[in-house]
Design an enzyme around this catalytic site. Structure first.
Site, mmCIF file in Angstrom:
data_model
loop_
_atom_site.group_PDB
_atom_site.id
_atom_site.type_symbol
_atom_site.label_atom_id
_atom_site.label_comp_id
_atom_site.label_asym_id
_atom_site.label_seq_id
_atom_site.Cartn_x
_atom_site.Cartn_y
_atom_site.Cartn_z
ATOM 1 C CG ASP A 46 47.864 32.207 40.041
ATOM 2 O OD1 ASP A 46 47.950 32.879 38.999
ATOM 3 O OD2 ASP A 46 48.010 32.705 41.179
ATOM 4 C CB THR A 83 34.081 38.932 38.498
ATOM 5 O OG1 THR A 83 33.291 37.761 38.689
ATOM 6 C CG2 THR A 83 33.186 40.077 38.129
ATOM 7 C CD GLU A 84 37.438 39.517 41.334
ATOM 8 O OE1 GLU A 84 37.492 38.372 40.824
ATOM 9 O OE2 GLU A 84 36.563 39.827 42.176
ATOM 10 C CG ASN A 85 40.932 36.831 35.510
ATOM 11 O OD1 ASN A 85 40.636 35.645 35.541
ATOM 12 N ND2 ASN A 85 41.939 37.330 36.224
ATOM 13 C CD1 TRP A 86 34.948 40.769 33.911
ATOM 14 C CD2 TRP A 86 35.478 40.561 31.740
ATOM 15 N NE1 TRP A 86 34.133 39.801 33.353
ATOM 16 C CE2 TRP A 86 34.433 39.667 32.026
ATOM 17 C CE3 TRP A 86 35.977 40.602 30.434
ATOM 18 C CZ2 TRP A 86 33.874 38.823 31.063
ATOM 19 C CZ3 TRP A 86 35.422 39.762 29.477
ATOM 20 C CH2 TRP A 86 34.393 38.894 29.796
ATOM 21 C CB SER A 105 41.602 34.589 44.032
ATOM 22 O OG SER A 105 42.938 34.922 44.310
ATOM 23 C CG HIS A 115 46.611 32.751 29.360
ATOM 24 N ND1 HIS A 115 46.621 32.571 30.719
ATOM 25 C CD2 HIS A 115 46.622 34.102 29.171
ATOM 26 C CE1 HIS A 115 46.650 33.743 31.337
ATOM 27 N NE2 HIS A 115 46.655 34.694 30.416
ATOM 28 N N GLY A 169 51.137 33.511 33.389
ATOM 29 C CA GLY A 169 51.896 34.687 32.952
ATOM 30 C C GLY A 169 53.365 34.569 33.338
HETATM 31 C C1 FPP Z 1 46.071 32.455 35.773
HETATM 32 O O1 FPP Z 1 47.409 32.714 35.419
HETATM 33 C C2 FPP Z 1 45.292 31.859 34.682
HETATM 34 C C3 FPP Z 1 44.157 32.394 34.116
HETATM 35 C C4 FPP Z 1 43.583 33.660 34.560
HETATM 36 C C5 FPP Z 1 43.467 31.735 32.993
HETATM 37 C C6 FPP Z 1 43.406 30.252 32.981
HETATM 38 C C7 FPP Z 1 43.018 29.797 31.635
HETATM 39 C C8 FPP Z 1 43.514 28.715 30.986
HETATM 40 C C9 FPP Z 1 44.484 27.776 31.580
HETATM 41 C C10 FPP Z 1 43.131 28.441 29.573
HETATM 42 C C11 FPP Z 1 41.754 28.004 29.236
HETATM 43 C C12 FPP Z 1 41.092 27.071 30.129
HETATM 44 C C13 FPP Z 1 40.119 26.192 29.820
HETATM 45 C C14 FPP Z 1 39.417 25.516 30.917
HETATM 46 C C15 FPP Z 1 39.670 25.844 28.452
HETATM 47 P P1 FPP Z 1 47.920 34.220 35.464
HETATM 48 O O2 FPP Z 1 47.712 34.806 34.106
HETATM 49 O O3 FPP Z 1 47.241 34.937 36.567
HETATM 50 O O4 FPP Z 1 49.439 34.035 35.750
HETATM 51 P P2 FPP Z 1 50.386 35.010 36.611
HETATM 52 O O5 FPP Z 1 49.855 34.977 38.002
HETATM 53 O O6 FPP Z 1 51.715 34.344 36.498
HETATM 54 O O7 FPP Z 1 50.340 36.351 35.970
#
Ligand code: FPP
Length: 249
Positions: free
Chosen positions: A22, A68-71, A198, A39, A25
């Site tokens: 996490d 699933t919620e990430n969509w 989560s 990412h 972003g």
């Molecule tokens: C959470 O950070 C991260 C994700 C939802 C995606 C994780 C994916 C990767 C690290 C890349 C690909 C992975 C592999 C295994 C090939 P966030 O976007 O929720 O950050 P925030 O909480 O600061 O907004």
């Protein structure tokens, strides 16, 4: 170098470590960059942690790559994440094989875009003979989805007469989860100072030690991983027993 790794006891390693990656972003925001930049840099951490886990002798590493919620994120971000997954799987395949790491996935893979599913299945097929460590990607995964699916499968068996109601126990239930071939994680790490599960491995992490760190995922490196393993080794795992009961005569 004086690494935390030197303090890790090889005989007391967790077999399975699960991670909620996490903070991508927020990391990007601190640099005045778009979220996708976070990412992309998160992949560097994925590589570092996979290497550290394999070197230590961890058997299973499960990464929450897409829930699933990430969509519900902006479609631009979702598409970029899916493309990043495809790129990463193809670009890392050789390294996975060289290091004898097997790729696996949990989640509703039928809900993924064709190109992502194809890359994933390809990666799984091409690494299936490796046995040093299993890297599990949780993709389009959520525990509630998985638990409902397991319940459905069990109910179908009961309906068909293949399973009796009184045969259903925790072990039978676990065999119907997507993690049926994977031991439960003993350690669950979440980065970025958030203190939530989560919808991640809720059943499987029933006895897991939880480790939270303020470090944002793209900054997470081998030393951070060793710190988490060391913290795990310094905890007393009681499984409902008293401290005294744990002392073997
Ligand atoms: C959470 O950070 C991260 C994700 C939802 C995606 C994780 C994916 C990767 C690290 C890349 C690909 C992975 C592999 C295994 C090939 P966030 O976007 O929720 O950050 P925030 O909480 O600061 O907004």
């Amino acid at each position: 170098m004086n690494s935390v790794k030197n303090f890790i006891i090889p005989e007391k390693l967790p077999r399975h470590i699960a991670i909620i990656m996490d903070g991508n972003g927020r990391w990007a925001k601190t640099k005045g960059k778009p979220r996708v930049f976070g990412h992309k840099n998160g992949v560097v951490s994925v590589r570092a942690v996979t290497e550290a886990a394999a070197e230590l002798g961890i058997e299973y590493l499960t990464l929450y790559a897409f829930s699933t919620e990430n969509w519900s994120r902006p479609s631009f971000e979702v598409n970029a994440l899916m493309a990043l997954l495809v790129d990463t799987i193809y670009s890392e395949m050789e390294t996975l094989n060289k290091n004898h790491i097997r790729l696996k996935a949990i989640g509703d893979l039928s809900g993924l875009p064709d190109s992502t599913r194809k890359a994933l299945l390809d990666g799984i097929e091409k690494t299936k003979g490796n046995s040093r460590m299993t890297l599990v990607l949780a993709l389009n995964y959520s525990s509630r989805w998985e638990i409902v699916e397991a319940t459905r499968k069990i109910a179908e068996k009961v309906e068909k007469g293949d399973l009796a109601v009184n045969e259903i126990d925790a072990s039978v239930f676990a065999q119907h989860l997507t993690t049926s071939m994977i031991p439960d994680p003993e350690l669950l790490i979440r980065t970025s100072g958030e203190y939530r599960m989560s919808n991640y491995l809720l059943w499987q992490a029933a006895y897991a030690e939880l480790y939270f760190t303020e470090v944002l995922w793209p900054d997470f490196r081998k030393e951070d991983f060793y710190e988490a393993v060391l913290a795990y080794q310094q905890r007393e795992r009681r499984f409902g027993k008293t401290s005294e009961q744990l002392v073997t005569p």
